[in-house]
Write an enzyme that holds these catalytic residues in place. Structure first.
Site, PDB file in Angstrom:
ATOM      1  N   GLU A 187       0.851  -1.206   0.000  1.00  0.00           N
ATOM      2  CA  GLU A 187       0.000   0.000   0.000  1.00  0.00           C
ATOM      3  C   GLU A 187       0.870   1.232   0.000  1.00  0.00           C
ATOM      4  OE1 GLU A 187      -2.948   0.568   3.053  1.00  0.00           O
ATOM      5  OE2 GLU A 187      -3.562  -1.520   2.949  1.00  0.00           O
TER       6      GLU A 187
HETATM    7  C1  NOJ Z   1      -4.534   1.314   5.353  1.00  0.00           C
HETATM    8  C2  NOJ Z   1      -5.693   0.386   5.158  1.00  0.00           C
HETATM    9  O1  NOJ Z   1      -5.215  -0.902   4.997  1.00  0.00           O
HETATM   10  C3  NOJ Z   1      -6.587   0.760   3.993  1.00  0.00           C
HETATM   11  O2  NOJ Z   1      -7.736  -0.014   4.076  1.00  0.00           O
HETATM   12  C4  NOJ Z   1      -6.877   2.234   4.002  1.00  0.00           C
HETATM   13  O3  NOJ Z   1      -7.749   2.596   2.968  1.00  0.00           O
HETATM   14  C5  NOJ Z   1      -5.567   2.976   3.878  1.00  0.00           C
HETATM   15  N1  NOJ Z   1      -4.738   2.655   5.019  1.00  0.00           N
HETATM   16  C6  NOJ Z   1      -5.720   4.484   3.819  1.00  0.00           C
HETATM   17  O4  NOJ Z   1      -6.150   4.960   5.051  1.00  0.00           O
END
Ligand code: NOJ
Length: 565
Positions: free
Chosen positions: A409
Site C-alpha cells: 500500500e
Molecule cells: C490502510 C488500510 O489498509 C486501507 O484499508 C486504508 O484505505 C488505507 N490505510 C488508507 O487509510
C-alpha cells in the site's frame, strides 16, 4: 578535539541504538532517473469491505464492519459500506480498467463472512461467495494479472465477535486457520501470493484501544496487546499449515502486510531523540515484525510496558509473553513482507507519568511532531514526506535481514468540496514516493513489487466516503457507481510502461500529458448528474407512471362494466 570526541561518541551511540541502521545518514538527494529491475511488479490494491458492497447478498453473513457502520455516530455522515463501489457486481469492468493500465498484479481481500457466514467452516460454506472470488481470480489470470490475496482486511464475522470477543480470544487462531485453509483448498491452485493480515497495528490499536474502528472497543493499555498477540499466533499457524499441507503442491508464498509510518528523530545528534524514534518504529512495525522475524517482541516494548505495568501495581506486564515453544513457532514465518507506508513523523522523547493511565500511546514515552511545510492534501494524518519511505525500507533491510518485500500500500487521498479529476498532488506524491522506492532498491533493499493504494475511491473506514484514495473517482451519488479516471491513472501508467523514470525529458512531459486528458474526464463527470437523473427517470418515474396507468384503466374498466349491468 574534545568536542569532536563527544560527537563521535554520540554518533557511535546513535548507530548502536538502531542495530545496523545508520540514523545519521539521511540523504535527501535529488530526483533519480533510472528504472526498476526487470520483472518488477506493478499493481493496485483494494479491500472487500471498502469496495464490494452487496453486504447482505447471496448468503453473505454480517461482519463487524457491517454492524459497526450501522451504529449511529461511528462513521462520518453515518455512511456505510452497504453498496460502496458495487465491486461485487462490477469486477469485470474493474479488471478492464486494470488491463488498460497494464498492471502486473491486483491486491484484493476475501471477505471471511461472505464465504463462511457464521465464521465457522464446520457450520456452512457459502458456495455463492466462493464462486465470486473464484470468477474474479480466473478473470485476473485470463487477463495476465497476478492475484495477491489478503485473507483478513478487518471484516471479522460478527458472530465470532459476539460469541468470543473477536481477537481478544485465543480461539480466533484456530477459526482463522480453518478459514485460510478453505481459501487454500479452493483458490490455492491459482493464487501464489497470500497475505494473512492487513495492517494488524490498526486492527489492534483502532479496533481495541481507541475504538475508532470495528469492533469499537476501548480496552486501553491491554486489549490491543492481547489482540496483536493472537493475530501473530494466527499468522504463524496459517504459515505452518500452508508449509505442511499445501506448499509442495501449490508453491505459493505466505506473507503479512504491516503498515508503518517512518519516525525521524527531531534532532539526530540527540541520543534521546534517536531512541524515541526507534521506540516509535518498534511500537509500530517491530511489534509484529520482530516476533515474526526474530521470535519475540522488541526488547524496548518488553522493557517499557513491563516497567509501566509494575508502576501501575500490576502483577504482570500488560504485554503478553511468548513461551519458548511459541517463540520458535512464530519465528521465521514470513516468506515475504508486505509493507504499507503513507507518511512520516518527527519524534522526540516525552515522559508519560504512571498516573496518566494505561494506554498504548503513553507506553511509548514520546511525542510526534510534523513540519508545517509538509504538504497534506487529504487525510488529516497524511503528510507527504517521500524521503521517509526510503528510510523505512532501509530500516527493514537492516533490522530483519533484508527480507523479500512487496509494497502492499502507498498512496494519498483528497478531501475536497468540488471534484477535480486533475489530481496534481497525487501525481506529485507517486512521482516522489516511487522515486524514493527506486533509490531504496539501489541501496540494496529487496523490493519485488509496488501496489498503489487504491484502484478506486472507496469506503475509508470511520471517514466514510469523505476521503478518496482512488486512482479512479467513483460517483457515489449515482446508483451505478460509475468510475472516472483521475489524471494520476495516466501518470501511473507511464511509470509502469517505463518501469520507472527513464529520463528527465520524458518524465517532465508525463504530468502535462496526463492533465490534458483529465479535463475531458472532468466534463464527463460534470455531466454525470444528468446521467443520474436519466436513470431516475427510467428506474422510478417510468414504472410509477405505468402502474398509475394500469390502475386508472382498471378503475375506468370497472366503471364501464357497472354502467352496462
Ligand atoms: C490502510 C488500510 O489498509 C486501507 O484499508 C486504508 O484505505 C488505507 N490505510 C488508507 O487509510
Amino acid at each position: 578535539m574534545l568536542r569532536t570526541g563527544i560527537r563521535l561518541l554520540a554518533l557511535a551511540l546513535c548507530v548502536s541504538a538502531g542495530g545496523d541502521f545508520d540514523w545519521t545518514k539521511n540523504e535527501k538527494t535529488s530526483f533519480y532517473y533510472g528504472t526498476f529491475p526487470t520483472g518488477f511488479s506493478w499493481g493496485v490494491g483494494s479491500s472487500a469491505y471498502q469496495t464490494e458492497g452487496a453486504w447482505n447478498t447471496d448468503g453473505k453473513g454480517m461482519s463487524i464492519w457491517d454492524v459497526f457502520a450501522h451504529k449511529k455516530g461511528k462513521i462520518s455522515s453515518n455512511e456505510t459500506g452497504d453498496s460502496s463501489c458495487e465491486g461485487y457486481y462490477k469486477f469485470k469492468d474493474d479488471i478492464n480498467l486494470m488491463k488498460e493500465m497494464k498492471l502486473s498484479h491486483y491486491r484484493f481481500s476475501v471477505s471471511w463472512p461472505r464465504i463462511l457466514p457464521s465464521g465457522l467452516r464446520s457450520e456452512h460454506v457459502n458456495e455463492k461467495g466462493i464462486r465470486y472470488y473464484s470468477d474474479l481470480i480466473d478473470l485476473l489470470l485470463d487477463s495476465k494479472i497476478t492475484p495477491v490475496v489478503t485473507l483478513y482486511h478487518w471484516d471479522l464475522p460478527q458472530v465470532l465477535q459476539e460469541k468470543y470477543g473477536g481477537w481478544q480470544n485465543a480461539s480466533m487462531v484456530g477459526y482463522f486457520n480453518e478459514f485460510a485453509n478453505l481459501c487454500f483448498e479452493r483458490f490455492g491452485n491459482r493464487v501464489k501470493l497470500w497475505i494473512t493480515f492487513n495492517n494488524p497495528w490498526s486492527i489492534s490499536v483502532e479496533g481495541y484501544e481507541t475504538g475508532e474502528h470495528a469492533p469499537g472497543l476501548r480496552t486501553r493499555g491491554s486489549g490491543a496487546y492481547k489482540a496483536a498477540h493472537h493475530i501473530i499466533k494466527a499468522h504463524a499457524k496459517v504459515w505452518h499449515t500452508y508449509d505442511m499441507k499445501w506448499r509442495s503442491k501449490q508453491k505459493g508464498l505466505i506473507g503479512i502486510s504491516l503498515t508503518a509510518d517512518w519516525g525521524e528523530p527531531v534532532d539526530v545528534s540527540n541520543q534521546r531523540d534517536v531512541e524515541a524514534a526507534e521506540r516509535y518504529i518498534h511500537f509500530y512495525l517491530g511489534w509484529f515484525a520482530t516476533p515474526l522475524f526474530h521470535g519475540d517482541y522488541p526488547a524496548v516494548m518488553k522493557e517499557y510496558i513491563g516497567r509501566k505495568s509494575g508502576q501501575q501495581g500490576l502483577g504482570a506486564s500488560r504485554l503478553p509473553v511468548f513461551s519458548p515453544q511459541e517463540k520458535s513457532y512464530v519465528r521465521g514465518t514470513v516468506d515475504f513482507l508486505g509493507l504499507g507506508h503513507y507518511t512520516t513523523r518527527y519524534v522526540t522523547q516525552k515522559n508519560y507519568p504512571s498516573g496518566f493511565g494505561d494506554s498504548y500511546f503513553a507506553d511509548r514515552d514520546l511525542a510526534e511532531l510534523v513540519d508545517p511545510k509538509w504538504p497534506d492534501p487529504g487525510s488529516e494524518w497524511l503528510y507527504s514526506v517521500p524521503w521517509g519511505f526510503r528510510r523505512l525500507l532501509n530500516f527493514v533491510k537492516t533490522q530483519y535481514g533484508n527480507p523479500m518485500i512487496y509494497v502492499t500500500e502507498n498512496g494519498v487521498s483528497e478531501k475536497m468540496l468540488c471534484t477535480d479529476l486533475c489530481d496534481d498532488w497525487r501525481m506529485q506524491y507517486f512521482r516522489e514516493y516511487i522515486n524514493e522506492l527506486l533509490k531504496a532498491v539501489r541501496d540494496g533493499v529487496n523490493v519485488k513489487g509496488y501496489t498503489a493504494w487504491s484502484l478506486l475511491d472507496g469506503f475509508e473506514w470511520d471517514e466514510g466516503f469523505s476521503e478518496r484514495f482512488g486512482l479512479y473517482f467513483v460517483d457515489f451519488r449515482n446508483k451505478n457507481k460509475p468510475r472516472f479516471p483521475k489524471a494520476s491513472v495516466q501518470f501511473y501508467k507511464r511509470i509502469i510502461s517505463s518501469n520507472g523514470f527513464p529520463s528527465q525529458r520524458e518524465v517532465e512531459s508525463w504530468k502535462r500529458k496526463a492533465v490534458e486528458t483529465c479535463s475531458s474526464s472532468n466534463q464527463l463527470l460534470a455531466a454525470d448528474p444528468l446521467i443520474g437523473h436519466m436513470e431516475m427517470v427510467t428506474e422510478i418515474v417510468v414504472p410509477t407512471v405505468c402502474t398509475l396507468c394500469i390502475l386508472l384503466s382498471a378503475v375506468f374498466f370497472m366503471f364501464l362494466l357497472r354502467r352496462r349491468l
